[in-house]
Design an enzyme around this catalytic site. Structure first.
Site, mmCIF file in Angstrom:
data_model
loop_
_atom_site.group_PDB
_atom_site.id
_atom_site.type_symbol
_atom_site.label_atom_id
_atom_site.label_comp_id
_atom_site.label_asym_id
_atom_site.label_seq_id
_atom_site.Cartn_x
_atom_site.Cartn_y
_atom_site.Cartn_z
ATOM 1 N N PHE A 1 -4.452 3.012 14.669
ATOM 2 C CA PHE A 1 -4.698 3.785 13.673
ATOM 3 C C PHE A 1 -5.994 3.356 12.926
ATOM 4 C CE2 PHE A 1 -2.168 7.881 12.990
ATOM 5 C CZ PHE A 1 -1.429 7.653 14.109
ATOM 6 N N LYS B 1 -13.506 -0.830 15.002
ATOM 7 C CA LYS B 1 -12.075 -1.366 15.269
ATOM 8 C C LYS B 1 -11.524 -1.339 16.495
ATOM 9 C CE LYS B 1 -10.812 0.062 10.606
ATOM 10 N NZ LYS B 1 -9.904 1.155 9.831
ATOM 11 N N LYS C 1 -10.634 -4.570 18.697
ATOM 12 C CA LYS C 1 -9.126 -4.974 19.017
ATOM 13 C C LYS C 1 -8.912 -4.666 20.200
ATOM 14 C CE LYS C 1 -8.292 -3.953 14.026
ATOM 15 N NZ LYS C 1 -7.139 -4.590 13.173
ATOM 16 N N LYS D 1 9.439 -16.479 -11.002
ATOM 17 C CA LYS D 1 8.711 -15.461 -11.530
ATOM 18 C C LYS D 1 7.317 -15.900 -12.531
ATOM 19 C CE LYS D 1 8.985 -11.294 -14.487
ATOM 20 N NZ LYS D 1 9.788 -10.535 -15.515
ATOM 21 N N ASN E 1 0.774 -1.199 -0.042
ATOM 22 C CA ASN E 1 -0.015 0.027 0.050
ATOM 23 C C ASN E 1 0.848 1.161 -0.093
ATOM 24 O OD1 ASN E 1 0.697 0.866 2.852
ATOM 25 N ND2 ASN E 1 -0.345 -1.213 3.232
ATOM 26 N N ASP F 1 -4.091 -7.171 5.251
ATOM 27 C CA ASP F 1 -4.945 -8.157 5.891
ATOM 28 C C ASP F 1 -4.925 -9.357 5.160
ATOM 29 O OD1 ASP F 1 -6.018 -6.540 7.699
ATOM 30 O OD2 ASP F 1 -7.098 -5.204 6.244
#
Ligand code: PMT
Length: 405
Positions: free
Chosen positions: A322, A336, A340, A288, A209, A278
Site C-alpha cells: 500500500f 515503492k 520493494k 518517564k 500514526n 520508518d
C-alpha cells in the site's frame, strides 16, 4: 443472480426507511425472493403497501394480526431466510436483540433465525457513538451478527457525521457478496499486515500514526470469506478480530517484522496494508522523561523495511503493498513498487476527502508492475478489499505458484 435466494428485510423506524424501498427493489431485480417485516414505528415512515408492492409479497407488521396463511409467521420467515437484513437498524432494535428481547414480529423473527443476520445501522451520530450502542454492537458482532458500517455525511436531523444509511447499491452489493460468495481463493495462504505500529519513547509515550486498521481488517476478512487461509499481523487497533482469520497482535515495527518473517515461508501472498513507522527511538528511556529544557531532541534510527525485506526474499510469492501519499501519488508509489520488488501497489492520496486513515471509505489507484493503473472511485473499504482481491486472483491465475507450496 439471486435466483433461489430469499432475503428477509426487517425495516425499523428511521427516516432512512425510504432508502430501503430501493434496496428491496434492487434485490427483486436480481431475482431474489424478498419478504419484508416492519416494526410499528417503521410503518410511520413508509407504508407497508409500498413494500408490499415492491417486494411482491405480503408485509408483516403485527404479531397478532389475522394470519394470512396457516403457518407461524415469524418462524416460517426465519426458516425461509438465506439472509436477514435489518435496515435501517435503530439503536432500539440493536439494544433489544443484544438483550435477548423478542416482543414483536421483527425481534421474534431475528431470534428464530438460524441464517446470517446483518444489521445496517442508521441514526444520529451521537446516538451511534453512544457507548451503550457501541457495546451492544460489539456484543452482537462477537455473537456472529454482521454489521455494515454507516456512512459519514449530512444526516436528516440537520447535523453531519457518521450514521447515514449506506447507499442502496452498496447494501445490495454486500448482500450479493454474502449470498453468492466467491470462493476463488480456496486453498491460498494469505498473510496481511494491518494497523499502525507504535514506537516507544519512554514507558508512557510513543510515536505512531492515524491508521485504524479498517483497511487491513477489511482485506483479511474478505480474503477469508473467499476461501483463503488468512493470518493477519496487526498493530494496536480497537477493531474486533475478523471471523475466520488468525490474528497476531504486535506493537512496534520490529515486532511486526519478526512476526511476518516467522511464517513467511508458509504463505503465497502477502498484502501489506500496515502503516509501519520508518524510524524508532535510539534507546527507549526506562523512566518517564521529565520536562526540563525548552526543547527536547529525540534521536531516531531506521526500522526494518518489512515490505523491502520480504521483496528481497520473495521467491514466487505475490507481494502487494500500500502507499499512503500526500503528493506525487503515482510517481512515489511506482518507486515503492519497484524498490520493494512488489507485484502491485495500492496507492491512496490521504489528503482526499473520503480516503486514507480512519475513514470507512477509500479512493485508490491499483498500480501494477507493468505500469498499468486501475483507478477506482470512492468506495467502502470492504469494496476496495474485494477489488484488490480480484486483482490478486488474476495474479494467482498466472500460475506463479501451486496452492500449498
Ligand atoms: O488503517 P486505516 O485507518 O484503514 O487506513 C488505511 C491506510 C491509510 C493505513 C492504508 O490505506 C495505507 O495506505 N497503508 C500503507 C501506509 C503506509 O505507511 O504506506 P508507506 O508509503 O509508508 O509504505 C509503503 C509500503 O511499505 C506499505 O505496504 C507498508 O506496509 C510497507 N512498509 C513501510 C515501512 C516499513 N518500515 N515497512 C513496511 O513494510
Amino acid at each position: 443472480m439471486l435466483e433461489g435466494k430469499t432475503v428477509v428485510v426487517g425495516v425499523c423506524g428511521g427516516i432512512a426507511a425510504y432508502k430501503v424501498v430501493e434496496v428491496v427493489s434492487k434485490l427483486r431485480k436480481l431475482n431474489a425472493q424478498v419478504h419484508v417485516v416492519m416494526t410499528k414505528n417503521a410503518a410511520e415512515f413508509v407504508t407497508p403497501l409500498t413494500f408490499q408492492t415492491i417486494s411482491h409479497n405480503l408485509v408483516v407488521t403485527d404479531m397478532f394480526a389475522e394470519p394470512k396463511t396457516w403457518d407461524i409467521q415469524h418462524i416460517s420467515l426465519a426458516e425461509k431466510a438465506d439472509l436477514l437484513v435489518v435496515a435501517p437498524a435503530t439503536a432500539n432494535i440493536i439494544g433489544k436483540v443484544a438483550s435477548g428481547i423478542a416482543d414483536d414480529m421483527l425481534t421474534t423473527t431475528i431470534m428464530a433465525c438460524t441464517s446470517p443476520v446483518m444489521f445496517v445501522p442508521a441514526m444520529n451520530t451521537a446516538m451511534y457513538e453512544n457507548p451503550v450502542v457501541q457495546r451492544n454492537i460489539e456484543k452482537l458482532r462477537e455473537l456472529g451478527y454482521i454489521f455494515l458500517e454507516p456512512d459519514t455525511g449530512s444526516l436528516a436531523c440537520g447535523t453531519a457525521g457518521k450514521g447515514r444509511l449506506p447507499e442502496p447499491e452498496a447494501i445490495v452489493r454486500d448482500i450479493v457478496s454474502r449470498l453468492v460468495p466467491k470462493r476463488d481463493l480456496d486453498g491460498i495462504k494469505i498473510m496481511v499486515t494491518a494497523g499502525p505500529t507504535r514506537e516507544a519513547i519512554d514507558p508512557v509515550r510513543y510515536i505512531s500514526n492515524h491508521s485504524s486498521g479498517k483497511m487491513g481488517y477489511a482485506v483479511a476478512e474478505a480474503a477469508g470469506r473467499r476461501g483463503a487461509k488468512v493470518r493477519m499481523v496487526s498493530g494496536p487497533v480497537s477493531l474486533p478480530k475478523p471471523r475466520g482469520v488468525e490474528v497476531t497482535y504486535v506493537t512496534s515495527a520490529e515486532e511486526m517484522y519478526r512476526e511476518v518473517l516467522k511464517t513467511y515461508e508458509e504463505f503465497q501472498v502477502l498484502i501489506m496494508v500496515a502503516a509501519v513507522a520508518d524510524y524508532r527511538c535510539v534507546g527507549i528511556s526506562s523512566k518517564k522523561i521529565k520536562k526540563t529544557g525548552e526543547r527536547l531532541t529525540l534521536e531516531m534510527t531506521r526500522n526494518p523495511d518489512i515490505a523491502g525485506e520480504m521483496g528481497r526474499l520473495k521467491g514466487n510469492r505475490i507481494l502487494v503493498g500500500f502507499s499512503a501519499e500526500t503528493d506525487e501519488l503515482i510517481n512515489n508509489s511506482k518507486m515503492k513498487l519497484e524498490s520493494k520488488n512488489l507485484d502491485m501497489i495500492v496507492a491512496n492520496d490521504v489528503t482526499q476527502e473520503g480516503a486514507g486513515f480512519e475513514k470507512d471509505t477509500n479512493i485508490v489507484k491499483i498500480i501494477h508492475k507493468d505500469g498499468s493503473i486501475r483507478e477506482l472511485p470512492k468506495m467502502s473499504k470492504n469494496e476496495v478489499a474485494e477489488e484488490i482481491l480480484d486483482e490478486v486472483v488474476k495474479l494467482v491465475g498466472t500460475g506463479r505458484f501451486t496452492a500449498g507450496n
